[in-house]
Design a protein around this motif. Structure first.
Motif, PDB file in Angstrom:
ATOM      1  N   GLN A 175       0.644  -1.269   0.551  1.00 25.01           N
ATOM      2  CA  GLN A 175      -0.258  -0.155  -0.373  1.00 25.01           C
ATOM      3  C   GLN A 175       1.620   1.155  -0.021  1.00 25.01           C
ATOM      4  OE1 GLN A 175      -2.147  -1.000   4.103  1.00 25.01           O
ATOM      5  NE2 GLN A 175      -3.692  -1.324   2.140  1.00 25.01           N
ATOM      6  N   TYR A 176       0.645   2.132  -0.962  1.00 28.23           N
ATOM      7  CA  TYR A 176       1.561   3.108  -1.390  1.00 28.23           C
ATOM      8  C   TYR A 176       0.680   4.176  -0.976  1.00 28.23           C
ATOM      9  CZ  TYR A 176       4.842   0.292  -2.890  1.00 28.23           C
ATOM     10  OH  TYR A 176       5.845  -1.122  -2.719  1.00 28.23           O
ATOM     11  N   ILE A 177       1.165   5.876  -0.356  1.00 30.42           N
ATOM     12  CA  ILE A 177      -0.029   7.394  -0.063  1.00 30.42           C
ATOM     13  C   ILE A 177       1.405   8.392  -0.507  1.00 30.42           C
ATOM     14  CG2 ILE A 177      -1.127   8.665   1.597  1.00 30.42           C
ATOM     15  CD1 ILE A 177      -1.832   6.357   3.393  1.00 30.42           C
ATOM     16  N   GLY A 178       1.040   9.221  -1.140  1.00 26.40           N
ATOM     17  CA  GLY A 178       1.607  10.284  -1.272  1.00 26.40           C
ATOM     18  C   GLY A 178       1.443  11.531  -1.075  1.00 26.40           C
ATOM     19  N   TYR A 179       1.475  12.387  -0.310  1.00 28.12           N
ATOM     20  CA  TYR A 179       0.879  13.311   0.147  1.00 28.12           C
ATOM     21  C   TYR A 179       1.476  14.504  -0.698  1.00 28.12           C
ATOM     22  CZ  TYR A 179      -0.065  10.805   4.066  1.00 28.12           C
ATOM     23  OH  TYR A 179      -1.175  10.079   5.105  1.00 28.12           O
ATOM     24  N   TYR A 180       0.331  15.334  -1.163  1.00 24.77           N
ATOM     25  CA  TYR A 180       0.616  16.908  -1.871  1.00 24.77           C
ATOM     26  C   TYR A 180      -0.248  18.334  -1.443  1.00 24.77           C
ATOM     27  CZ  TYR A 180       2.199  13.738  -5.187  1.00 24.77           C
ATOM     28  OH  TYR A 180       2.852  12.571  -6.542  1.00 24.77           O
ATOM     29  N   MET A 181       0.137  19.467  -1.419  1.00 23.23           N
ATOM     30  CA  MET A 181      -0.185  20.632  -1.121  1.00 23.23           C
ATOM     31  C   MET A 181       0.248  21.464  -2.396  1.00 23.23           C
ATOM     32  SD  MET A 181       1.281  21.419   2.551  1.00 23.23           S
ATOM     33  CE  MET A 181       0.619  21.890   3.095  1.00 23.23           C
ATOM     34  N   LEU A 182      -0.397  22.470  -1.984  1.00 17.21           N
ATOM     35  CA  LEU A 182      -0.604  23.460  -3.161  1.00 17.21           C
ATOM     36  C   LEU A 182       0.808  25.313  -2.717  1.00 17.21           C
ATOM     37  CD1 LEU A 182      -3.421  24.594  -4.501  1.00 17.21           C
ATOM     38  CD2 LEU A 182      -2.030  22.861  -5.135  1.00 17.21           C
ATOM     39  N   ARG A 183       1.197  25.306  -4.012  1.00 15.90           N
ATOM     40  CA  ARG A 183       2.336  26.163  -2.961  1.00 15.90           C
ATOM     41  C   ARG A 183       2.061  27.554  -4.594  1.00 15.90           C
ATOM     42  NH1 ARG A 183       8.504  24.509  -3.542  1.00 15.90           N
ATOM     43  NH2 ARG A 183       7.789  22.907  -1.315  1.00 15.90           N
ATOM     44  N   ASN A 184       2.094  28.834  -3.748  1.00 18.00           N
ATOM     45  CA  ASN A 184       2.071  29.824  -4.223  1.00 18.00           C
ATOM     46  C   ASN A 184       3.558  30.672  -4.504  1.00 18.00           C
ATOM     47  OD1 ASN A 184       2.985  31.538  -2.182  1.00 18.00           O
ATOM     48  ND2 ASN A 184       1.972  32.659  -1.123  1.00 18.00           N
ATOM     49  N   PRO A 185       3.204  31.539  -5.552  1.00 19.90           N
ATOM     50  CA  PRO A 185       4.699  31.966  -6.298  1.00 19.90           C
ATOM     51  C   PRO A 185       5.904  32.742  -4.777  1.00 19.90           C
ATOM     52  CG  PRO A 185       2.652  32.567  -7.360  1.00 19.90           C
ATOM     53  CD  PRO A 185       2.046  32.055  -6.010  1.00 19.90           C
ATOM     54  N   GLN A 186       5.437  32.221  -3.998  1.00 18.50           N
ATOM     55  CA  GLN A 186       6.087  33.563  -2.766  1.00 18.50           C
ATOM     56  C   GLN A 186       6.898  32.133  -2.037  1.00 18.50           C
ATOM     57  OE1 GLN A 186       3.160  34.665  -2.326  1.00 18.50           O
ATOM     58  NE2 GLN A 186       4.197  36.126  -3.914  1.00 18.50           N
ATOM     59  N   GLY A 187       6.521  30.637  -2.164  1.00 14.83           N
ATOM     60  CA  GLY A 187       7.236  28.952  -2.716  1.00 14.83           C
ATOM     61  C   GLY A 187       6.541  28.897  -1.113  1.00 14.83           C
ATOM     62  N   LYS A 188       5.122  29.494  -0.480  1.00  6.48           N
ATOM     63  CA  LYS A 188       4.561  29.132   0.945  1.00  6.48           C
ATOM     64  C   LYS A 188       3.500  28.331   0.440  1.00  6.48           C
ATOM     65  CE  LYS A 188       1.672  30.335   3.875  1.00  6.48           C
ATOM     66  NZ  LYS A 188       1.174  31.565   4.798  1.00  6.48           N
ATOM     67  N   ASN A 189       3.778  26.896   1.081  1.00  7.31           N
ATOM     68  CA  ASN A 189       2.526  25.733   1.217  1.00  7.31           C
ATOM     69  C   ASN A 189       1.955  25.956   1.323  1.00  7.31           C
ATOM     70  OD1 ASN A 189       5.038  24.740  -0.199  1.00  7.31           O
ATOM     71  ND2 ASN A 189       5.831  23.447   1.302  1.00  7.31           N
ATOM     72  N   GLY A 193      -7.319  22.418   5.527  1.00  3.58           N
ATOM     73  CA  GLY A 193      -7.672  22.161   6.728  1.00  3.58           C
ATOM     74  C   GLY A 193      -8.518  23.780   6.593  1.00  3.58           C
ATOM     75  N   PRO A 194      -8.682  24.471   8.930  1.00  4.96           N
ATOM     76  CA  PRO A 194      -8.623  25.590   9.365  1.00  4.96           C
ATOM     77  C   PRO A 194      -7.657  26.272   8.809  1.00  4.96           C
ATOM     78  CG  PRO A 194      -9.807  24.431  10.720  1.00  4.96           C
ATOM     79  CD  PRO A 194      -9.316  22.979   9.097  1.00  4.96           C
ATOM     80  N   ASN A 195      -6.537  25.841   9.081  1.00  3.25           N
ATOM     81  CA  ASN A 195      -4.898  26.678   9.156  1.00  3.25           C
ATOM     82  C   ASN A 195      -4.219  26.174   7.649  1.00  3.25           C
ATOM     83  OD1 ASN A 195      -5.134  27.663  10.959  1.00  3.25           O
ATOM     84  ND2 ASN A 195      -4.535  25.676  12.543  1.00  3.25           N
ATOM     85  N   ALA A 196      -4.976  25.440   6.364  1.00  4.43           N
ATOM     86  CA  ALA A 196      -4.368  25.602   5.174  1.00  4.43           C
ATOM     87  C   ALA A 196      -3.113  24.171   5.490  1.00  4.43           C
ATOM     88  CB  ALA A 196      -3.992  26.549   5.208  1.00  4.43           C
ATOM     89  N   ASP A 197      -2.945  23.985   6.588  1.00  2.00           N
ATOM     90  CA  ASP A 197      -1.930  23.130   6.616  1.00  2.00           C
ATOM     91  C   ASP A 197      -1.498  21.372   6.071  1.00  2.00           C
ATOM     92  OD1 ASP A 197      -2.849  22.689   9.097  1.00  2.00           O
ATOM     93  OD2 ASP A 197      -1.551  23.079  10.854  1.00  2.00           O
ATOM     94  N   GLN A 198      -2.836  20.743   5.823  1.00  2.00           N
ATOM     95  CA  GLN A 198      -3.038  19.693   5.409  1.00  2.00           C
ATOM     96  C   GLN A 198      -2.580  18.981   4.339  1.00  2.00           C
ATOM     97  OE1 GLN A 198      -6.892  17.862   7.969  1.00  2.00           O
ATOM     98  NE2 GLN A 198      -5.916  19.081   9.257  1.00  2.00           N
ATOM     99  N   ALA A 199      -2.377  18.169   4.021  1.00  5.01           N
ATOM    100  CA  ALA A 199      -1.689  17.807   2.566  1.00  5.01           C
ATOM    101  C   ALA A 199      -3.495  16.788   2.339  1.00  5.01           C
ATOM    102  CB  ALA A 199      -0.571  17.446   2.575  1.00  5.01           C
ATOM    103  N   PHE A 200      -3.538  16.850   0.809  1.00  5.83           N
ATOM    104  CA  PHE A 200      -4.304  15.643   0.295  1.00  5.83           C
ATOM    105  C   PHE A 200      -2.947  14.550  -0.175  1.00  5.83           C
ATOM    106  CE2 PHE A 200      -3.544  19.706  -2.144  1.00  5.83           C
ATOM    107  CZ  PHE A 200      -3.434  19.616  -3.342  1.00  5.83           C
ATOM    108  N   TYR A 201      -3.837  13.405  -0.691  1.00  2.00           N
ATOM    109  CA  TYR A 201      -3.085  12.535  -1.294  1.00  2.00           C
ATOM    110  C   TYR A 201      -3.708  11.641  -1.871  1.00  2.00           C
ATOM    111  CZ  TYR A 201      -6.851  10.113   1.833  1.00  2.00           C
ATOM    112  OH  TYR A 201      -7.989   9.665   1.909  1.00  2.00           O
ATOM    113  N   VAL A 202      -2.742  10.654  -2.838  1.00  2.00           N
ATOM    114  CA  VAL A 202      -2.958   9.521  -3.730  1.00  2.00           C
ATOM    115  C   VAL A 202      -2.541   8.698  -3.224  1.00  2.00           C
ATOM    116  CG1 VAL A 202      -0.601   9.931  -4.999  1.00  2.00           C
ATOM    117  CG2 VAL A 202      -3.030   8.434  -5.713  1.00  2.00           C
ATOM    118  N   TRP A 203      -4.010   7.283  -2.962  1.00  2.00           N
ATOM    119  CA  TRP A 203      -3.723   5.978  -2.429  1.00  2.00           C
ATOM    120  C   TRP A 203      -3.853   5.353  -3.496  1.00  2.00           C
ATOM    121  CZ3 TRP A 203      -8.136   4.363   1.410  1.00  2.00           C
ATOM    122  CH2 TRP A 203      -7.455   3.485   1.222  1.00  2.00           C
TER     123      TRP A 203
END
Length: 350
Positions: A175-189, A193-203
Motif C-alpha cells: 500500500q502506498y500513499i503520497g501527500y501533496y499540497m499547493l505552493r504560491n509564487p512566494q514559495g509558501k505551501n 483544513g482551518p489553518n491550510a496546513d494539511q496535505a491531500f493524497y493519492v493512495w
C-alpha cells in the motif's frame, strides 16, 4: 372712590369761580344755590365720566397651549457590509478537497503501471490562484511523480480546478500513499483544513506481478463517502446503522529480518501501518525492549502527522551494536491510545 371725591372738589371750585365772575360785586350769591348748582354739575360730570370709562370685564386667562416638542429624527444605524469569506475559511490561501476525478482511494495496480491521478480542488480562500501557483509533492511515496506541476489556469475564490499528475505504481506489492499540497509564487505551501496546513493524497495498492486490477484512467463518477459503488476496486461497502469507527484503527508492525547473524552493528527495519478513519493529527512511536541483560535499546523519537482518511504506512529503524534478543510494537498515543501486536527479533554478532 378716590377719583370721585377729587372730581367733586374740583367741580365745587369751578362753580364758585363761575358764579363769582357772573354776579359782580353788586350781587350777593345765595350759598344754598351755589351748593345745589355745584352738586348738579358734579353729578353730570360723574355721569359723563362713568359713560366714558369702560367697565372692565373679566378677561379669561388664556389657556396655555403647550408648544409641540420638536420630534427628534432618529437616523437608522449605518450598516457596514461585512467582509465575507468563503464558508469555513480562516486564511487567504486555503484548499478544499472536492473529489478524486481519477484513482479513488485504494485503487489496485500491477507493479510499474503508469497512471494519472487527478484531484478536483476548490479555492476556499480569498486570493486568486494564478498559473504561477503549483501543485507540489510534499511527503510519502512519490511514485515517479514530478516534484511540481503548474496550475492549468487561474482559479478565483470559490472556483474549482482539476489538477493531474502522472505517476507509476511502485515495483513491490503493498500500500502506498503520497501527500501533496499547493505552493504560491512566494514559495509558501498551503493545503486543507482551518489553518491550510494539511496535505491531500493519492493512495493505491500494488498487487502481485502481472495482476492488473485497475484502469490507469478510470471513468465515471467518483464514489462519494457513504455511497460507494459496488465492484469498484478499492471501495468497501460500509453497512448502515453501525457505530462510527474510531479515528485511528488497525495498527500493525513487522520486521524486515526476525533473526540476523553477521557483522555488527546491524539495522533492523520495522514497517508500520494503521488506518485513519477521519482527518486528524496522529502521534505514534516505536516501543521495544531487550531480553538480554546489559543491552538497552535506543528508540527513535515520537512522530506526529496530520493525516487524511486512508491507510498510513511508514517505518522505523533501530540500529543495534551487540548480540541480543528483543521485541517491538507500534504504539498510537493520540488521538487515542492503541497498540499493535508485538514482533520479536534476534541479533547474533560475529
Amino acid at each position: 372712590m378716590k377719583i370721585q371725591k377729587t372730581i367733586l372738589r374740583r367741580t365745587f371750585l369751578i362753580a364758585a369761580f363761575i358764579l363769582a365772575g357772573c354776579g359782580g360785586k353788586e350781587a350777593t350769591p345765595d350759598p344754598q344755590a351755589v351748593l345745589t348748582a355745584a352738586a348738579e354739575t358734579a353729578n353730570a360730570k360723574m355721569t359723563e365720566l362713568a359713560m366714558a370709562t369702560p367697565i372692565p370685564t373679566d378677561t379669561p386667562v388664556p389657556t396655555a397651549t403647550a408648544s409641540p416638542t420638536p420630534t427628534e429624527t432618529v437616523l437608522p444605524p449605518t450598516t457596514v457590509a461585512p467582509t465575507t469569506l468563503p464558508a469555513g475559511s480562516t486564511v487567504a490561501e486555503r484548499v478544499e478537497f472536492v473529489a478524486d476525478v481519477t484513482i479513488p482511494d485504494g485503487t489496485v495496480f500491477a507493479p510499474n503501471q503508469a497512471f494519472t491521478k487527478t484531484w478536483r480542488l476548490k479555492n476556499a480562500g480569498t486570493t486568486t490562484w494564478t498559473t504561477a501557483y503549483s501543485l507540489i509533492f510534499f511527503s510519502g511515496e512519490k511514485m515517479g511523480a514530478p516534484s511540481a506541476v503548474p496550475l492549468p489556469n487561474d482559479v478565483p475564490p470559490n472556483a474549482t480546478v482539476d489538477i493531474s499528475v502522472p505517476m507509476i505504481s511502485p515495483a513491490s506489492p503493498g500500500q502506498y500513499i503520497g501527500y501533496y499540497m499547493l505552493r504560491n509564487p512566494q514559495g509558501k505551501n498551503f493545503g486543507l483544513g482551518p489553518n491550510a496546513d494539511q496535505a491531500f493524497y493519492v493512495w493505491i495498492n500494488v498487487a502481485a506481478t502481472g495482476t492488473v486490477l485497475a484502469s490507469a484512467t478510470p471513468t465515471g463518477p467518483t464514489p462519494t463517502p457513504g455511497t460507494p459503488t459496488p465492484g469498484t476496486p478499492g471501495v468497501t461497502l460500509t453497512p448502515t446503522n453501525t457505530a462510527a469507527p474510531a479515528a485511528v484503527s488497525n495498527p500493525t508492525i513487522s520486521v524486515n529480518t526476525a533473526s540476523y547473524t553477521g557483522s555488527c552493528p546491524y539495522t533492523f527495519v520495522f514497517p508500520i501501518q494503521f488506518t485513519v478513519n477521519q482527518a486528524t493529527a496522529v502521534t505514534f512511536r516505536l516501543e521495544g525492549g531487550s531480553g538480554t541483560p546489559g543491552v538497552n535499546l535506543v528508540l527513535p523519537a515520537d512522530r506526529t502527522e496530520n493525516l487524511q482518511p486512508g491507510i498510513y504506512s511508514n517505518q522505523f529503524e533501530l540500529t543495534i551494536t551487540s548480540s541480543m534478543s528483543g521485541w517491538a510494537r507500534l504504539r498510537i498515543l493520540a488521538p487515542l491510545d492503541l497498540s499493535s501486536p508485538v514482533v520479536n527479533f534476534e541479533l547474533t554478532c560475529q
